[in-house]
Design a protein around this motif. Sequence first.
Motif, PDB file in Angstrom:
ATOM      1  N   ALA A 159       2.622   6.291  -9.903  1.00  0.00           N
ATOM      2  CA  ALA A 159       1.664   5.586 -10.759  1.00  0.00           C
ATOM      3  C   ALA A 159       2.105   4.143 -10.982  1.00  0.00           C
ATOM      4  O   ALA A 159       1.287   3.209 -10.929  1.00  0.00           O
ATOM      5  CB  ALA A 159       1.511   6.319 -12.089  1.00  0.00           C
ATOM      6  N   LYS A 160       3.395   3.935 -11.255  1.00  0.00           N
ATOM      7  CA  LYS A 160       3.908   2.579 -11.465  1.00  0.00           C
ATOM      8  C   LYS A 160       3.774   1.745 -10.200  1.00  0.00           C
ATOM      9  O   LYS A 160       3.417   0.551 -10.254  1.00  0.00           O
ATOM     10  CB  LYS A 160       5.366   2.637 -11.911  1.00  0.00           C
ATOM     11  N   HIS A 161       4.067   2.353  -9.064  1.00  0.00           N
ATOM     12  CA  HIS A 161       3.968   1.631  -7.788  1.00  0.00           C
ATOM     13  C   HIS A 161       2.527   1.193  -7.523  1.00  0.00           C
ATOM     14  O   HIS A 161       2.281   0.043  -7.125  1.00  0.00           O
ATOM     15  CB  HIS A 161       4.462   2.547  -6.656  1.00  0.00           C
ATOM     16  N   ARG A 162       1.595   2.102  -7.778  1.00  0.00           N
ATOM     17  CA  ARG A 162       0.188   1.766  -7.534  1.00  0.00           C
ATOM     18  C   ARG A 162      -0.290   0.657  -8.460  1.00  0.00           C
ATOM     19  O   ARG A 162      -1.065  -0.211  -8.044  1.00  0.00           O
ATOM     20  CB  ARG A 162      -0.671   3.019  -7.711  1.00  0.00           C
ATOM     21  N   ARG A 163       0.157   0.692  -9.717  1.00  0.00           N
ATOM     22  CA  ARG A 163      -0.239  -0.370 -10.640  1.00  0.00           C
ATOM     23  C   ARG A 163       0.281  -1.726 -10.176  1.00  0.00           C
ATOM     24  O   ARG A 163      -0.420  -2.738 -10.271  1.00  0.00           O
ATOM     25  CB  ARG A 163       0.280  -0.060 -12.049  1.00  0.00           C
ATOM     26  N   THR A 164       1.493  -1.734  -9.670  1.00  0.00           N
ATOM     27  CA  THR A 164       2.089  -2.996  -9.235  1.00  0.00           C
ATOM     28  C   THR A 164       1.361  -3.579  -8.036  1.00  0.00           C
ATOM     29  O   THR A 164       0.977  -4.756  -8.029  1.00  0.00           O
ATOM     30  CB  THR A 164       3.578  -2.801  -8.889  1.00  0.00           C
TER      31      THR A 164
ATOM     32  N   SER B 181      -1.592  -2.852  -6.937  1.00  0.00           N
ATOM     33  CA  SER B 181      -3.037  -3.028  -7.111  1.00  0.00           C
ATOM     34  C   SER B 181      -3.383  -4.433  -7.585  1.00  0.00           C
ATOM     35  O   SER B 181      -4.531  -4.866  -7.476  1.00  0.00           O
ATOM     36  CB  SER B 181      -3.579  -1.999  -8.110  1.00  0.00           C
ATOM     37  N   GLU B 182      -2.403  -5.138  -8.105  1.00  0.00           N
ATOM     38  CA  GLU B 182      -2.647  -6.497  -8.581  1.00  0.00           C
ATOM     39  C   GLU B 182      -2.667  -7.508  -7.443  1.00  0.00           C
ATOM     40  O   GLU B 182      -2.922  -8.693  -7.667  1.00  0.00           O
ATOM     41  CB  GLU B 182      -1.547  -6.869  -9.588  1.00  0.00           C
TER      42      GLU B 182
ATOM     43  N   SER C 142       5.314   9.801 -11.852  1.00  0.00           N
ATOM     44  CA  SER C 142       5.555   8.617 -12.666  1.00  0.00           C
ATOM     45  C   SER C 142       5.808   7.382 -11.795  1.00  0.00           C
ATOM     46  O   SER C 142       5.203   6.323 -12.005  1.00  0.00           O
ATOM     47  CB  SER C 142       6.744   8.868 -13.591  1.00  0.00           C
TER      48      SER C 142
ATOM     49  N   ASP D  91       0.417  13.912 -11.492  1.00  0.00           N
ATOM     50  CA  ASP D  91      -0.845  13.426 -10.940  1.00  0.00           C
ATOM     51  C   ASP D  91      -1.521  14.561 -10.190  1.00  0.00           C
ATOM     52  O   ASP D  91      -0.982  15.674 -10.077  1.00  0.00           O
ATOM     53  CB  ASP D  91      -0.635  12.182 -10.061  1.00  0.00           C
TER      54      ASP D  91
END
Length: 294
Positions: A178-183, A185-186, A175, A122
């Motif tokens: 990014a996964k943490h932010r996607r989780t 962000s919901e 990696s 990132d």
Amino acid sequence: MVDVVVDPEVPPEDARLIRESLQVLIRMRDGWTPHAEASRANIPARVAMAVVILGVMLGLMLTVGRGGAGLMVILLIAVPLLVLIFVKSDLGDEHEQTAVDRGIYEQLRWYEDRYVLPDDLDESSRRLLARAQRAIRTVSGSAVNNEGLLDDVRNAVMLPAQEWEIARLLAKLSSLRAKHRRTVSEGVTPEVAAVAEPLAQALDSSEDAVVARVEALERYAAHVADAERAYRARHQIEELRGRLHQYEELVAESGADRFAVPEITRLAQDADQLEQALRRSVSSAHEAFRHLEP
């Protein structure tokens, strides 16, 4: 811009190929694999186009009629030849490129976890890796390193190992981040937030640890840069001292003694001071080097 980083344990020739094959590696990361039949996939489309061309030319021949028998003979010979050249050339170019890519794929597919691409990082991680690579270039490209005033042999081993470890950790961090932010962000419930917050702090702590590695590299590079300046200045002073008698001769002949005496006598003092500065800088670089060792 950061460079591709390769595990130092990868054989040199394969490491070079990895660095030169960025586009193929990106496609491989996206799940691409070459197939022998890939170059044949577009044959029907090419044949259809060839048939269209042939049909057009046959129409022209019919239009010409009997009075153009000679032209018809020429067209009958030329059209199939042109179609053959068209199809064969197009297929040949694609087949050649596919063969090259397939060769790269077969050679590098065993090293999937042994390199880090810029796209694996990132923005924050790319900045950190760029800092580390600048520091490494400062050290490895310095005259004091190339002249053996530093431990050039250990540098040749330690610096690539440091670069790889930093890049590897940053890729994993990018990696997971990014996964943490996607989780999160919901939207999360208080119960999930209670778990997510410590995990986010773990990511931050990991980044801080990598930052510390990079800063240690930068401190080492700064000491090397100081030694480099002292080394170059000492070399310049030595060149001037080597021509000292020429200056003295010119001054004496021109009668300009009053201008030159202080400057000339200072050369020896400056050389001694620079020698001491160089030794101190090299000693400081060695001390900084020890902090980089595991």
